[in-house]
Scaffold this active site. Structure first.
Site, mmCIF file in Angstrom:
data_model
loop_
_atom_site.group_PDB
_atom_site.id
_atom_site.type_symbol
_atom_site.label_atom_id
_atom_site.label_comp_id
_atom_site.label_asym_id
_atom_site.label_seq_id
_atom_site.Cartn_x
_atom_site.Cartn_y
_atom_site.Cartn_z
ATOM 1 N N ASP A 29 40.067 45.423 33.886
ATOM 2 C CA ASP A 29 40.719 46.083 32.752
ATOM 3 C C ASP A 29 41.204 45.152 31.639
ATOM 4 O OD1 ASP A 29 40.208 48.208 34.378
ATOM 5 O OD2 ASP A 29 42.289 48.712 34.798
ATOM 6 N N VAL A 127 50.092 46.856 37.963
ATOM 7 C CA VAL A 127 49.328 48.051 38.333
ATOM 8 C C VAL A 127 47.899 47.676 38.726
ATOM 9 C CG1 VAL A 127 48.494 50.318 37.565
ATOM 10 C CG2 VAL A 127 50.739 49.516 36.838
ATOM 11 N N CYS A 128 47.078 47.398 37.732
ATOM 12 C CA CYS A 128 45.640 47.225 37.972
ATOM 13 C C CYS A 128 45.303 45.957 38.734
ATOM 14 C CB CYS A 128 44.889 47.280 36.651
ATOM 15 S SG CYS A 128 45.196 48.815 35.744
ATOM 16 N N LEU A 129 46.203 44.991 38.761
ATOM 17 C CA LEU A 129 46.047 43.816 39.603
ATOM 18 C C LEU A 129 46.683 44.044 40.973
ATOM 19 C CD1 LEU A 129 45.352 40.835 40.140
ATOM 20 C CD2 LEU A 129 47.526 40.233 39.046
#
Length: 215
Positions: A29, A127-129
């Site tokens: 992302d 979040v995305c990590l």
């Protein structure tokens, strides 16, 4: 005694440290919509270190997986061109969910590398990590978040996310420490690959510091 020859290399697949043969790189992302809300680091510093990861991975033939969120839905745009220009042969894997590990295509791509050590970076840190890191740890992977190639919506969010990941067993690295771990010995023929990245990295870093883009 003069030392000019490398020490014997350990088994590159069984080594407990990172080697070109036992790890994969995952980037999640790095999209304009994410950068706009990151305040724990600058886009320039993040990109400097993500590009370093890409160049190191290419130099040492480490598999790279890139994922985005919401592109097919028309919500977001794709990965920053600065990053994708370093990875001309890599196709982005789009998702609808914030946790990449819950996406079947992404999960299969990681599994297809055959590597159990995953060097991972993404936006946002919290979040995305964090979410795929926690899931991969739970499934027996060794996971290495790249601390200087990521960012959160605040410094607090970024720091607490790293605390959470480390508590779960993650092993943070930085872009240049990753390269050092792959290279391992200056007397090896392959050390020149690392030198080339360093010869690009530090002049670029110092220029950005002079411009006030990074600290």
């Amino acid at each position: 005694m003069s030392k000019t020859q490398p020490e014997p290399a350990r088994d590159p697949k069984a080594d407990h440290l990172l080697t070109p043969e036992n790890c994969a790189v995952v980037l999640i992302d790095y999209q304009p919509e994410q950068y706009r809300t990151v305040t724990s680091s600058s886009q320039e510093e993040i990109n400097l270190n993500v590009v370093a990861l890409c160049r190191l991975a290419k130099a040492y033939d480490v598999p790279v997986i890139v994922s985005t969120v919401g592109v097919d839905m028309g919500v977001n745009t794709g990965t920053d061109d600065v990053i994708m220009s370093e990875l001309p042969d890599v196709e982005e894997i789009d998702r609808t969910g914030v946790n990449a590990w819950e996406d079947e295509e992404f999960r299969k791509a990681v599994e297809a590398t055959g590597r159990k050590k995953i060097v991972i970076a993404g936006l946002w840190t919290e979040v995305c990590l964090t979410f795929p890191t926690l899931d991969m740890l739970a499934e027996g992977y060794d996971v290495y978040p790249v601390a200087d190639a990521v960012g959160g919506v605040s410094l607090v969010a970024h720091d607490r996310a790293f605390e959470r990941m480390v508590h779960a067993g993650a092993r943070p690295v930085t872009a240049i420490s990753f390269g050092s771990e792959l290279m391992r010995n200056w007397a090896r023929d392959t050390s020149e690959r690392f030198r080339e990245v360093l010869q690009w990295y530090f002049p670029k870093r110092f220029d950005l510091m002079k411009e006030g883009e990074i600290g």
